[in-house]
Design a protein around this motif. Structure first.
Motif, PDB file in Angstrom:
ATOM      1  N   ALA A 378      26.530  63.211  47.398  1.00 39.97           N
ATOM      2  CA  ALA A 378      26.952  64.125  48.456  1.00 39.97           C
ATOM      3  C   ALA A 378      28.117  63.551  49.257  1.00 39.97           C
ATOM      4  O   ALA A 378      29.090  64.257  49.556  1.00 39.97           O
ATOM      5  CB  ALA A 378      25.773  64.436  49.374  1.00 39.97           C
ATOM      6  N   GLN A 379      28.042  62.263  49.599  1.00 38.43           N
ATOM      7  CA  GLN A 379      29.094  61.685  50.431  1.00 38.43           C
ATOM      8  C   GLN A 379      30.384  61.457  49.641  1.00 38.43           C
ATOM      9  O   GLN A 379      31.476  61.773  50.115  1.00 38.43           O
ATOM     10  CB  GLN A 379      28.608  60.379  51.052  1.00 38.43           C
ATOM     11  N   SER A 380      30.272  60.903  48.438  1.00 37.60           N
ATOM     12  CA  SER A 380      31.487  60.622  47.670  1.00 37.60           C
ATOM     13  C   SER A 380      32.180  61.911  47.251  1.00 37.60           C
ATOM     14  O   SER A 380      33.402  62.053  47.400  1.00 37.60           O
ATOM     15  CB  SER A 380      31.142  59.774  46.441  1.00 37.60           C
ATOM     16  N   THR A 381      31.411  62.863  46.727  1.00 34.91           N
ATOM     17  CA  THR A 381      32.001  64.152  46.358  1.00 34.91           C
ATOM     18  C   THR A 381      32.548  64.864  47.589  1.00 34.91           C
ATOM     19  O   THR A 381      33.637  65.457  47.563  1.00 34.91           O
ATOM     20  CB  THR A 381      30.961  65.042  45.658  1.00 34.91           C
ATOM     21  N   GLY A 382      31.797  64.795  48.674  1.00 36.37           N
ATOM     22  CA  GLY A 382      32.232  65.441  49.903  1.00 36.37           C
ATOM     23  C   GLY A 382      33.516  64.853  50.454  1.00 36.37           C
ATOM     24  O   GLY A 382      34.421  65.583  50.872  1.00 36.37           O
ATOM     25  N   TYR A 383      33.619  63.533  50.456  1.00 33.95           N
ATOM     26  CA  TYR A 383      34.839  62.907  50.970  1.00 33.95           C
ATOM     27  C   TYR A 383      36.049  63.248  50.102  1.00 33.95           C
ATOM     28  O   TYR A 383      37.168  63.381  50.604  1.00 33.95           O
ATOM     29  CB  TYR A 383      34.665  61.398  51.085  1.00 33.95           C
ATOM     30  N   LEU A 384      35.834  63.373  48.784  1.00 32.34           N
ATOM     31  CA  LEU A 384      36.935  63.817  47.932  1.00 32.34           C
ATOM     32  C   LEU A 384      37.386  65.221  48.328  1.00 32.34           C
ATOM     33  O   LEU A 384      38.592  65.513  48.372  1.00 32.34           O
ATOM     34  CB  LEU A 384      36.499  63.797  46.467  1.00 32.34           C
ATOM     35  N   MET A 385      36.429  66.092  48.606  1.00 32.54           N
ATOM     36  CA  MET A 385      36.764  67.449  49.029  1.00 32.54           C
ATOM     37  C   MET A 385      37.529  67.466  50.353  1.00 32.54           C
ATOM     38  O   MET A 385      38.339  68.366  50.603  1.00 32.54           O
ATOM     39  CB  MET A 385      35.491  68.279  49.182  1.00 32.54           C
ATOM     40  N   SER A 386      37.272  66.478  51.208  1.00 33.91           N
ATOM     41  CA  SER A 386      37.833  66.503  52.560  1.00 33.91           C
ATOM     42  C   SER A 386      39.290  66.051  52.620  1.00 33.91           C
ATOM     43  O   SER A 386      39.966  66.288  53.632  1.00 33.91           O
ATOM     44  CB  SER A 386      36.997  65.609  53.484  1.00 33.91           C
ATOM     45  N   ILE A 387      39.781  65.395  51.576  1.00 33.98           N
ATOM     46  CA  ILE A 387      41.112  64.792  51.632  1.00 33.98           C
ATOM     47  C   ILE A 387      42.233  65.800  51.905  1.00 33.98           C
ATOM     48  O   ILE A 387      43.109  65.559  52.748  1.00 33.98           O
ATOM     49  CB  ILE A 387      41.398  63.997  50.342  1.00 33.98           C
ATOM     50  N   PRO A 388      42.258  66.966  51.230  1.00 38.29           N
ATOM     51  CA  PRO A 388      43.412  67.867  51.436  1.00 38.29           C
ATOM     52  C   PRO A 388      43.458  68.529  52.810  1.00 38.29           C
ATOM     53  O   PRO A 388      44.541  68.950  53.238  1.00 38.29           O
ATOM     54  CB  PRO A 388      43.232  68.933  50.337  1.00 38.29           C
ATOM     55  N   GLY A 389      42.326  68.670  53.487  1.00 39.79           N
ATOM     56  CA  GLY A 389      42.274  69.445  54.721  1.00 39.79           C
ATOM     57  C   GLY A 389      43.280  69.028  55.781  1.00 39.79           C
ATOM     58  O   GLY A 389      44.130  69.836  56.203  1.00 39.79           O
ATOM     59  N   PRO A 390      43.236  67.769  56.262  1.00 41.23           N
ATOM     60  CA  PRO A 390      44.189  67.367  57.303  1.00 41.23           C
ATOM     61  C   PRO A 390      45.639  67.472  56.858  1.00 41.23           C
ATOM     62  O   PRO A 390      46.513  67.819  57.660  1.00 41.23           O
ATOM     63  CB  PRO A 390      43.797  65.898  57.560  1.00 41.23           C
ATOM     64  N   LEU A 391      45.901  67.178  55.587  1.00 45.73           N
ATOM     65  CA  LEU A 391      47.272  67.289  55.090  1.00 45.73           C
ATOM     66  C   LEU A 391      47.741  68.744  55.092  1.00 45.73           C
ATOM     67  O   LEU A 391      48.888  69.044  55.451  1.00 45.73           O
ATOM     68  CB  LEU A 391      47.364  66.715  53.670  1.00 45.73           C
ATOM     69  N   LEU A 392      46.841  69.664  54.691  1.00 45.68           N
ATOM     70  CA  LEU A 392      47.191  71.076  54.656  1.00 45.68           C
ATOM     71  C   LEU A 392      47.475  71.616  56.046  1.00 45.68           C
ATOM     72  O   LEU A 392      48.410  72.417  56.246  1.00 45.68           O
ATOM     73  CB  LEU A 392      46.062  71.872  53.990  1.00 45.68           C
ATOM     74  N   ILE A 393      46.691  71.183  57.022  1.00 43.12           N
ATOM     75  CA  ILE A 393      46.928  71.622  58.396  1.00 43.12           C
ATOM     76  C   ILE A 393      48.307  71.177  58.860  1.00 43.12           C
ATOM     77  O   ILE A 393      49.055  71.934  59.502  1.00 43.12           O
ATOM     78  CB  ILE A 393      45.839  71.058  59.335  1.00 43.12           C
ATOM     79  N   GLY A 394      48.693  69.952  58.537  1.00 42.68           N
ATOM     80  CA  GLY A 394      50.012  69.459  58.908  1.00 42.68           C
ATOM     81  C   GLY A 394      51.131  70.245  58.260  1.00 42.68           C
ATOM     82  O   GLY A 394      52.146  70.562  58.902  1.00 42.68           O
ATOM     83  N   VAL A 395      50.963  70.576  56.996  1.00 45.66           N
ATOM     84  CA  VAL A 395      51.986  71.355  56.287  1.00 45.66           C
ATOM     85  C   VAL A 395      52.136  72.749  56.903  1.00 45.66           C
ATOM     86  O   VAL A 395      53.252  73.238  57.121  1.00 45.66           O
ATOM     87  CB  VAL A 395      51.619  71.467  54.793  1.00 45.66           C
ATOM     88  N   LEU A 396      51.006  73.389  57.198  1.00 46.45           N
ATOM     89  CA  LEU A 396      51.058  74.730  57.789  1.00 46.45           C
ATOM     90  C   LEU A 396      51.707  74.699  59.167  1.00 46.45           C
ATOM     91  O   LEU A 396      52.498  75.587  59.516  1.00 46.45           O
ATOM     92  CB  LEU A 396      49.640  75.314  57.891  1.00 46.45           C
TER      93      LEU A 396
END
Length: 438
Positions: A378-396
């Motif tokens: 749950a944690q390892s898969t979840g952390y992989l899922m979390s990587i794009p979020g902050p970057l995407l917010i910055g791009v938007l």
């Protein structure tokens, strides 16, 4: 506590002469699981101290860097691009190194791995500030983050092994300590740096002292035979094998819930001060508002896990936390400055999805073996899922020049998070879904 024993299978009472009739309760498990001897009674407070000290050190390596990032960039001649990548390193390391935790725990025992993890955090934090270039700085950071990663995964396992009838209470205790360490490092790094002469190297390096304090309790626990036997593979908690968690709907729901909430937490830590500053608030006020958001997790991280273990279904808690986040993002869009303090509080409540996720990990398996696999997945898969979020917010934000679309996306993340929380919160275990045999 009586209300928290519901989630654990009951075992026959130990007879006075039975092995393990003294000290901590024997670890519970599925029928047929081999039970190890109980450690001596003195081990209980030492395990509690070890959990709290370890939890205090699971975030300062990250939150102490943010306030000094500009100084670090200047000192190491680090480009803006590399600095941006640096903010995405923690979840990446948590995912990669978290997957190794079950194998290490099976071979050496979870206590020994956490002990090594605390030593790695100490070494990384001590080396990192005194590196002369960006590659060495990143390598030392990765060493510290490796220690944090195995701690992230194995803390629920230690709770399940030593406190099977107090999962909510002990999860709440170390979640509260984790939140306290997070907030304290964010708030105290700059004042301590100034008090110690103004050098960012000293300001970052001082956190190695706190990490070093977490090592001795785990050294004692690993060296003591009674404690080590109860938490070792021989005790039956960490046997190898088992059906793949890829077949478990609950495991995937937990991974999604963990990943989306982690993405939201990193977005909050990385971007909320900028949102408040763009709304016209001062830098000091924006920093204080972020501190308020982080501090909200201290008391609630203790309350929410205890509440969760009293309920048969934790889905309603996940929904309430998600709704608080939706209200906060709506408020940030409509009245970011005038209602800033309220939105900061609501965001702090919403961010308490993290201790809820940890609690559900401990409740969704009957055995220590199941918890260690579920926690890693749950944690390892979840952390992989979390990587794009902050970057995407910055791009938007950069592409639109405002916060309307980024805030809408942040709010949108909360919808699947609530759905995943409802699925993960159902009263069932991964053994029911995968027919694991531990």
């Amino acid at each position: 506590m009586p209300d928290e024993t519901r989630t654990e299978p009951r075992l026959p009472a130990a007879t006075p002469n039975a092995p393990g009739s003294r000290g901590l309760p024997a670890p519970t498990g599925a029928p047929g699981e081999v039970q190890g001897p109980r450690p001596a009674a003195w081990v209980t407070p030492l395990v509690v101290a070890g959990l709290v000290l370890a939890a205090l050190n699971l975030r300062p390596a990250i939150t102490s860097l943010g306030p000094l990032l500009e100084d670090v960039r200047g000192g190491l001649h680090m480009s803006g691009t590399v600095a941006g990548v640096l903010t995405s390193v923690p979840p990446f390391c948590f995912a990669v190194f978290g997957f190794t935790a079950p194998r290490l725990a099976r071979r050496f025992g979870p206590g020994a791995v956490i002990c090594a993890g605390m030593a790695a955090i100490t070494a990384g934090l001590l080396i990192r500030p005194f590196t002369s270039g960006t590659p060495a700085f990143l390598a030392a950071s990765a060493l510290a983050l490796m220690g944090i990663a195995v701690g992230n995964v194995l803390m629920p396992v230690i709770v399940k092994r030593y406190f099977p009838d107090r999962v909510g209470t002990m999860t709440g205790l170390y979640s509260m300590a984790l939140a306290l360490g997070t907030a304290f490092a964010a708030a105290a790094t700059v004042p301590m740096t100034e008090a110690l002469g103004g050098s960012w190297r000293v300001g970052l390096g001082v956190w190695a002292v706190l990490a070093a304090l977490a090592v001795p309790p785990w050294v004692v626990l690993v060296r003591d035979r009674s404690a080590a036997a109860a938490a070792s593979p021989a005790g039956g908690a960490l046997g190898a094998g088992g059906t793949s968690l890829l077949r478990s709907r609950t495991a995937w729901a937990l991974a999604c819930y963990f990943g989306i909430q982690a993405s939201g937490a990193y977005i909050t830590m990385g971007w909320m001060p900028t949102v408040f500053r763009d709304a016209g608030l001062s830098a000091s006020t924006a920093g204080l508002l972020l501190a308020v958001t982080m501090v909200m997790g201290v008391p609630l991280a203790f309350v929410i896990p205890r509440l969760a273990t009293r309920l048969r279904n934790q889905g309603p808690i996940a929904v309430v936390l998600g709704l608080c986040g939706l209200a906060a993002f709506a408020g940030l869009h409509l009245a970011p400055a005038s209602g800033a303090w309220l939105w900061a509080v609501l965001l702090g409540i919403s961010n308490c999805s993290f201790p809820l996720a940890l609690t559900m990990i401990g409740m969704r398996s009957r055995t220590g073996a199941g918890v260690v696999r579920l926690s890693a997945f749950a944690q390892s898969t979840g952390y992989l899922m979390s990587i794009p979020g902050p970057l995407l917010i910055g791009v938007l934000h950069q592409s639109t020049g405002g916060w309307g679309l980024p805030l809408a996306l942040m709010a949108g993340f909360l919808v699947p998070q609530m759905v995943a929380g409802v699925v993960a919160g159902r009263d069932r275990t991964i053994e029911d879904e995968t027919r694991m045999r531990d």
